[in-house]
Motif scaffolding. Structure first.
Motif, PDB file in Angstrom:
ATOM      1  N   GLY A   1     -82.738  63.004  51.944  1.00  0.00           N
ATOM      2  CA  GLY A   1     -81.942  61.590  51.662  1.00  0.00           C
ATOM      3  C   GLY A   1     -82.279  60.650  53.298  1.00  0.00           C
ATOM      4  N   ASN A   2     -82.017  59.491  53.030  1.00  0.00           N
ATOM      5  CA  ASN A   2     -82.086  58.429  54.056  1.00  0.00           C
ATOM      6  C   ASN A   2     -80.347  57.416  54.206  1.00  0.00           C
ATOM      7  OD1 ASN A   2     -83.102  57.205  51.994  1.00  0.00           O
ATOM      8  ND2 ASN A   2     -84.177  55.959  53.764  1.00  0.00           N
ATOM      9  N   VAL A   3     -80.177  57.494  53.221  1.00  0.00           N
ATOM     10  CA  VAL A   3     -79.062  57.623  52.767  1.00  0.00           C
ATOM     11  C   VAL A   3     -77.865  57.666  52.068  1.00  0.00           C
ATOM     12  CG1 VAL A   3     -77.988  54.942  51.638  1.00  0.00           C
ATOM     13  CG2 VAL A   3     -80.134  54.534  51.998  1.00  0.00           C
ATOM     14  N   SER A   4     -77.096  57.839  52.792  1.00  0.00           N
ATOM     15  CA  SER A   4     -75.543  58.568  51.993  1.00  0.00           C
ATOM     16  C   SER A   4     -73.994  57.670  51.282  1.00  0.00           C
ATOM     17  CB  SER A   4     -75.639  59.348  52.941  1.00  0.00           C
ATOM     18  OG  SER A   4     -74.580  59.080  54.270  1.00  0.00           O
ATOM     19  N   VAL A   5     -73.958  58.150  50.983  1.00  0.00           N
ATOM     20  CA  VAL A   5     -73.152  57.172  50.108  1.00  0.00           C
ATOM     21  C   VAL A   5     -71.414  57.777  49.911  1.00  0.00           C
ATOM     22  CG1 VAL A   5     -74.416  54.701  49.494  1.00  0.00           C
ATOM     23  CG2 VAL A   5     -73.762  57.681  48.147  1.00  0.00           C
ATOM     24  N   TYR A   6     -70.100  57.308  50.350  1.00  0.00           N
ATOM     25  CA  TYR A   6     -68.875  57.676  49.547  1.00  0.00           C
ATOM     26  C   TYR A   6     -68.318  57.135  49.261  1.00  0.00           C
ATOM     27  CZ  TYR A   6     -65.204  61.103  51.142  1.00  0.00           C
ATOM     28  OH  TYR A   6     -63.900  61.496  50.833  1.00  0.00           O
ATOM     29  N   ALA A   7     -67.508  57.588  48.006  1.00  0.00           N
ATOM     30  CA  ALA A   7     -66.736  56.702  47.290  1.00  0.00           C
ATOM     31  C   ALA A   7     -65.574  57.128  46.765  1.00  0.00           C
ATOM     32  CB  ALA A   7     -67.467  56.097  45.916  1.00  0.00           C
ATOM     33  N   VAL A   8     -64.707  56.411  47.627  1.00  0.00           N
ATOM     34  CA  VAL A   8     -63.109  56.291  47.970  1.00  0.00           C
ATOM     35  C   VAL A   8     -62.225  55.188  47.091  1.00  0.00           C
ATOM     36  CG1 VAL A   8     -63.129  57.857  49.872  1.00  0.00           C
ATOM     37  CG2 VAL A   8     -62.687  55.121  49.586  1.00  0.00           C
ATOM     38  N   LYS A   9     -61.219  55.743  46.509  1.00  0.00           N
ATOM     39  CA  LYS A   9     -59.909  55.048  45.940  1.00  0.00           C
ATOM     40  C   LYS A   9     -58.669  55.113  46.728  1.00  0.00           C
ATOM     41  CE  LYS A   9     -58.098  52.668  41.846  1.00  0.00           C
ATOM     42  NZ  LYS A   9     -57.525  51.294  42.468  1.00  0.00           N
ATOM     43  N   ASN A  10     -57.888  54.261  46.968  1.00  0.00           N
ATOM     44  CA  ASN A  10     -56.464  54.470  47.985  1.00  0.00           C
ATOM     45  C   ASN A  10     -56.725  56.013  48.777  1.00  0.00           C
ATOM     46  OD1 ASN A  10     -55.877  52.180  46.525  1.00  0.00           O
ATOM     47  ND2 ASN A  10     -54.995  53.673  44.424  1.00  0.00           N
ATOM     48  N   GLY A  11     -57.700  56.349  49.681  1.00  0.00           N
ATOM     49  CA  GLY A  11     -58.020  57.295  50.985  1.00  0.00           C
ATOM     50  C   GLY A  11     -58.650  59.177  49.605  1.00  0.00           C
ATOM     51  N   VAL A  12     -59.044  59.048  47.780  1.00  0.00           N
ATOM     52  CA  VAL A  12     -58.966  59.762  47.188  1.00  0.00           C
ATOM     53  C   VAL A  12     -60.542  59.698  46.713  1.00  0.00           C
ATOM     54  CG1 VAL A  12     -58.619  61.723  45.511  1.00  0.00           C
ATOM     55  CG2 VAL A  12     -56.357  60.273  46.355  1.00  0.00           C
TER      56      VAL A  12
END
Length: 464
Positions: A215-226
């Motif tokens: 993997g050469n792209v990482s993603v992280y999804a959050v809503k209101n810190g969670v």
């Protein structure tokens, strides 16, 4: 004692022996946790039953040419932290052999997570194979091992494998070591709460094999810190390749995007109040990893509505670019906030109790950012006109109609009810018609012109 189901799924043989084609798939080695807690119940079934059904289904979905093997631990001795057995060899394993072996295992003993992983990695070391390791666990290490250290040491040694880990019904405070091991193994940590979740993540994990580019792209999804679970799809804006997707499973997810520029669309898989978001112009490279945070945090719009400088009651609508009302609220004579998804909106403001041609307004292209507050203010102007109808000095009931003199539009009306009627109007010049009622309805109507000024009161009495 918790149970751990370890699945090591390797999809590509990197066989180096002469005569073997480079494109042959690696063997799949399942490491099956048969420790005692697999008798625990989920949705009316034991975890053992669920795991056998889901794993058998996953095996049956693999290509017929896929080499597969099976390892189990904890199924022969109740208190033995070295109870690990290689049941089906990859050189002769079949789908039916795997399914049959899974159904014959009866959960019994300990959960030597690190030791089992170490034995399988040792097989890779001696056979010079590369493999994808997928660990599915409903608990934590019970034999004082450190699987993260085992995996990290193997990677430093140069053993070629990828490890994914699935937490099967785990609590948040039980996942730290497993997340560490998945990261060290250049893989992904997944959560699975039930049979459906286990099947879904197995399908994804088995598709992200060691044979694919890292993997050469990482993603992280959050809503209101969670962190939240989201499906992220990359659209190549230059080479126009087929879209490439990855699911975050409430954690950082990695996927390989050939060097280019992409638009990322992120769709939440939990939380129906959250809309899709788009991130444009993400550049990928072969020689480095790019990280992109995806914030589903709501942004706030703060409305302050006034009339002649004083807070005023208004109806507010926040409308997205598709014309959908994202928020609707009333200010009740004080500033009011509403939270919506980040984006560009139109805000409409309708003043209450004021009458005239300037009681409504729209503010276009309002940018609302994630986790921010966008302040908006709007001022209305008004004055009052008191109208009374009298006969012989006594107020009588009459109908009053107020018309804007310039446009001819009727803007207000009402009855005096023997006490007069006050109108709150936008500044302007109005034609006011008064028609007596009741016993004086035969009196001729009268029409006067009044000028209403901002912040001022005017009083008119008509005698009939």
């Amino acid at each position: 004692m918790r149970t751990i189901v370890l699945l090591i799924l390797a999809f590509s043989w990197a066989l180096q022996s002469e005569g073997t084609e480079k494109d042959d798939p690696s063997p799949i080695i399942f490491i099956y946790d048969a420790s005692g807690s697999m008798w625990g119940q989920l949705q009316g079934k034991s975890k053992m039953e669920i795991a056998v059904e889901v794993l058998s289904s996953s095996v049956n979905a693999l290509p017929d040419a896929q080499k597969i093997g099976l390892v189990a631990y904890g199924h022969r001795n109740k208190s033995d932290c070295k109870d690990v057995e290689f049941l089906v060899d990859v050189s002769e394993g079949t789908k039916s052999a795997i399914s049959s072996s899974l159904r014959s295992i009866k959960p019994l003993g300990m959960t030597p997570l690190a030791y089992s992983a170490a034995l399988v990695i040792d097989k890779l070391r001696t056979s010079k194979m590369k493999a994808t390791i997928i660990l599915v666990t409903d608990g934590i290490e019970s034999c004082d091992g450190d699987i993260c250290q085992v995996v990290a040491d193997a990677k430093k040694e140069g053993i070629d494998f990828r490890m994914h880990i699935i937490g099967f019904g785990l609590k948040a405070n039980e996942t730290e070591q497993l997340r560490c091991a998945a990261g060290a193994g250049e893989g992904q940590y997944y959560d699975a709460a039930d049979a459906g979740g286990l099947g879904a993540v197995l399908n994804e994990a088995t598709s992200e094999t060691v044979d694919k580019p890292k993997g050469n792209v990482s993603v992280y999804a959050v809503k209101n810190g969670v962190p939240i679970d989201a499906l992220v799809t990359a659209y190549d804006q230059v080479a126009k390749r087929e879209p490439i997707s990855v699911r975050t499973y409430r954690d950082t997810a990695f996927f390989y995007l050939p060097p280019s520029k992409y638009n990322l669309e992120a769709k939440p898989l939990e939380g129906s109040d959250v809309n899709m978001i788009t991130v444009s112009g993400v550049q990928s490279f072969d020689e480095k990893i790019i990280h992109q945070d995806l914030g589903f945090d709501g942004g706030k719009v703060r409305l302050t509505t006034t009339n002649n400088g004083a807070n005023w009651d208004c109806m507010i609508k926040v409308i997205d670019q598709a014309g959908k009302v994202a928020a609707s609220f009333r200010t009740y004579d004080k500033p009011k906030e509403a939270e919506v998804n980040p984006g560009t909106y139109k805000v409409t403001i309708q003043a209450l109790r004021i009458e005239g041609l300037s009681t409504y307004s729209e503010i276009d292209s309002v940018e609302i950012s994630a986790a921010g507050v966008t302040p908006l203010a709007y001022e209305f102007d008004s004055g009052t006109a008191f109208i009374d109808a009298k006969v012989n000095g006594t107020s009588v009931d009459a109908v009053v109609t107020v018309t804007d003199s310039k446009s001819g539009k009727n803007v207000a009306g009402g009855r005096t009810y023997d006490r007069g009627k006050e109108f709150l109007l936008n500044p302007g010049i109005y034609s006011v018609k008064i028609v007596p009622l009741g016993e004086f309805k035969d009196r001729s109507p009268q029409t006067i012109t009044v000028e209403v000024k901002k912040g001022e009161a005017i009083s008119k009495t008509l005698n009939f």
